[in-house]
Write an enzyme that holds these catalytic residues in place. Structure first.
Site, PDB file in Angstrom:
ATOM      1  N   PHE A  77       0.792  -1.225   0.000  1.00 33.48           N
ATOM      2  CA  PHE A  77       0.000   0.000   0.000  1.00 33.48           C
ATOM      3  C   PHE A  77       0.828   1.281   0.000  1.00 33.48           C
ATOM      4  O   PHE A  77       0.319   2.358   0.284  1.00 33.48           O
ATOM      5  CB  PHE A  77      -0.995  -0.006   1.167  1.00 33.48           C
ATOM      6  CG  PHE A  77      -1.989  -1.135   1.042  1.00 33.48           C
ATOM      7  CD1 PHE A  77      -2.770  -1.258  -0.093  1.00 33.48           C
ATOM      8  CD2 PHE A  77      -2.119  -2.077   2.033  1.00 33.48           C
ATOM      9  CE1 PHE A  77      -3.671  -2.295  -0.231  1.00 33.48           C
ATOM     10  CE2 PHE A  77      -3.017  -3.114   1.906  1.00 33.48           C
ATOM     11  CZ  PHE A  77      -3.796  -3.235   0.772  1.00 33.48           C
ATOM     12  N   CYS A  78       2.091   1.183  -0.326  1.00 35.49           N
ATOM     13  CA  CYS A  78       2.918   2.386  -0.454  1.00 35.49           C
ATOM     14  C   CYS A  78       2.611   3.064  -1.786  1.00 35.49           C
ATOM     15  O   CYS A  78       2.496   2.399  -2.817  1.00 35.49           O
ATOM     16  CB  CYS A  78       4.398   2.033  -0.394  1.00 35.49           C
ATOM     17  SG  CYS A  78       4.965   1.652   1.262  1.00 35.49           S
ATOM     18  N   HIS A  79       2.501   4.377  -1.740  1.00 35.24           N
ATOM     19  CA  HIS A  79       2.272   5.154  -2.953  1.00 35.24           C
ATOM     20  C   HIS A  79       3.566   5.254  -3.759  1.00 35.24           C
ATOM     21  O   HIS A  79       4.636   5.419  -3.171  1.00 35.24           O
ATOM     22  CB  HIS A  79       1.802   6.572  -2.594  1.00 35.24           C
ATOM     23  CG  HIS A  79       0.453   6.606  -1.955  1.00 35.24           C
ATOM     24  ND1 HIS A  79       0.268   6.347  -0.619  1.00 35.24           N
ATOM     25  CD2 HIS A  79      -0.774   6.854  -2.475  1.00 35.24           C
ATOM     26  CE1 HIS A  79      -1.019   6.446  -0.332  1.00 35.24           C
ATOM     27  NE2 HIS A  79      -1.675   6.751  -1.443  1.00 35.24           N
ATOM     28  N   MET A 113       8.683   4.498   4.879  1.00 34.31           N
ATOM     29  CA  MET A 113       8.865   3.147   4.345  1.00 34.31           C
ATOM     30  C   MET A 113      10.002   3.110   3.334  1.00 34.31           C
ATOM     31  O   MET A 113      10.733   2.119   3.265  1.00 34.31           O
ATOM     32  CB  MET A 113       7.571   2.619   3.726  1.00 34.31           C
ATOM     33  CG  MET A 113       6.455   2.408   4.736  1.00 34.31           C
ATOM     34  SD  MET A 113       6.933   1.399   6.165  1.00 34.31           S
ATOM     35  CE  MET A 113       7.423  -0.121   5.385  1.00 34.31           C
ATOM     36  N   GLU A 114      10.184   4.176   2.586  1.00 33.40           N
ATOM     37  CA  GLU A 114      11.290   4.235   1.629  1.00 33.40           C
ATOM     38  C   GLU A 114      12.630   4.230   2.353  1.00 33.40           C
ATOM     39  O   GLU A 114      13.566   3.526   1.950  1.00 33.40           O
ATOM     40  CB  GLU A 114      11.145   5.452   0.723  1.00 33.40           C
ATOM     41  CG  GLU A 114      10.033   5.345  -0.291  1.00 33.40           C
ATOM     42  CD  GLU A 114       8.615   5.459   0.258  1.00 33.40           C
ATOM     43  OE1 GLU A 114       7.666   5.157  -0.488  1.00 33.40           O
ATOM     44  OE2 GLU A 114       8.436   5.843   1.440  1.00 33.40           O
ATOM     45  N   ASP A 128      24.872 -10.431   2.138  1.00 36.36           N
ATOM     46  CA  ASP A 128      25.103 -11.259   0.953  1.00 36.36           C
ATOM     47  C   ASP A 128      26.564 -11.227   0.529  1.00 36.36           C
ATOM     48  O   ASP A 128      27.140 -12.258   0.183  1.00 36.36           O
ATOM     49  CB  ASP A 128      24.210 -10.802  -0.194  1.00 36.36           C
ATOM     50  CG  ASP A 128      24.431 -11.627  -1.449  1.00 36.36           C
ATOM     51  OD1 ASP A 128      24.316 -12.872  -1.376  1.00 36.36           O
ATOM     52  OD2 ASP A 128      24.737 -11.041  -2.502  1.00 36.36           O
TER      53      ASP A 128
END
Length: 155
Positions: A77-79, A113-114, A128
């Protein structure tokens, strides 16, 4: 009690409607800590943080930046946002690598969120690139450090 913004009146998941919000500058900084066993941290220092896979921190910075720009493809639901600034910094704190991601945009919704995604993916990239040295590397303490703009400020 706080209400969930990603649930509609029928309790179905939904994207938040930001159409009536004002466009403001919004900035967020997130941090993730990568805990290396002491011998791994020393090996990395002695190799100037290069492994056979390449330069660890430089590669992680690129991966974190790419991830921040693609957060809307990963978090349902992130724009989608036209990110105006994304800076990544990775510094050693003892045997730990501290990854910080700061994201800014002028928009109707924030960039927490970004920033969290950028810091997380950079940490995953470090893991990694270094896992051949040890599988005891720990990714820990991913958190929002600060956010500015919008309804409230944090940090």
């Amino acid at each position: 009690m706080a209400t969930f913004t990603h649930i509609d009146s029928s309790s179905r998941p939904t994207m938040v409607d930001v159409s009536d919000k004002a466009v403001t500058k919004r900035t967020a900084t997130a941090q993730t800590r990568v805990r290396f066993p002491a011998e791994v941290a020393e090996a990395l220092r002695s190799q100037q943080f290069n492994t056979p896979k390449g330069p660890v921190f430089q590669t992680a910075i690129i991966a974190g930046t790419m991830a921040a720009k693609r957060t809307h493809d990963l978090i349902p639901f992130c724009h989608p946002l036209g990110i105006e600034k994304c800076t990544m910094a990775i510094e050693m704190d003892g045997d730990d690598a501290v990854v910080r991601c700061t994201v800014s945009v002028h928009h109707k919704t924030g960039v927490e969120m970004e920033a969290l995604t950028g810091a997380s993916v950079a940490a995953l990239t470090i893991y990694d690139m270094c896992k051949a040295l040890s599988h005891d590397i720990l990714i820990a303490e991913t958190r929002l450090v600060e956010k500015r703009g919008g309804k409230s400020d944090v940090g």
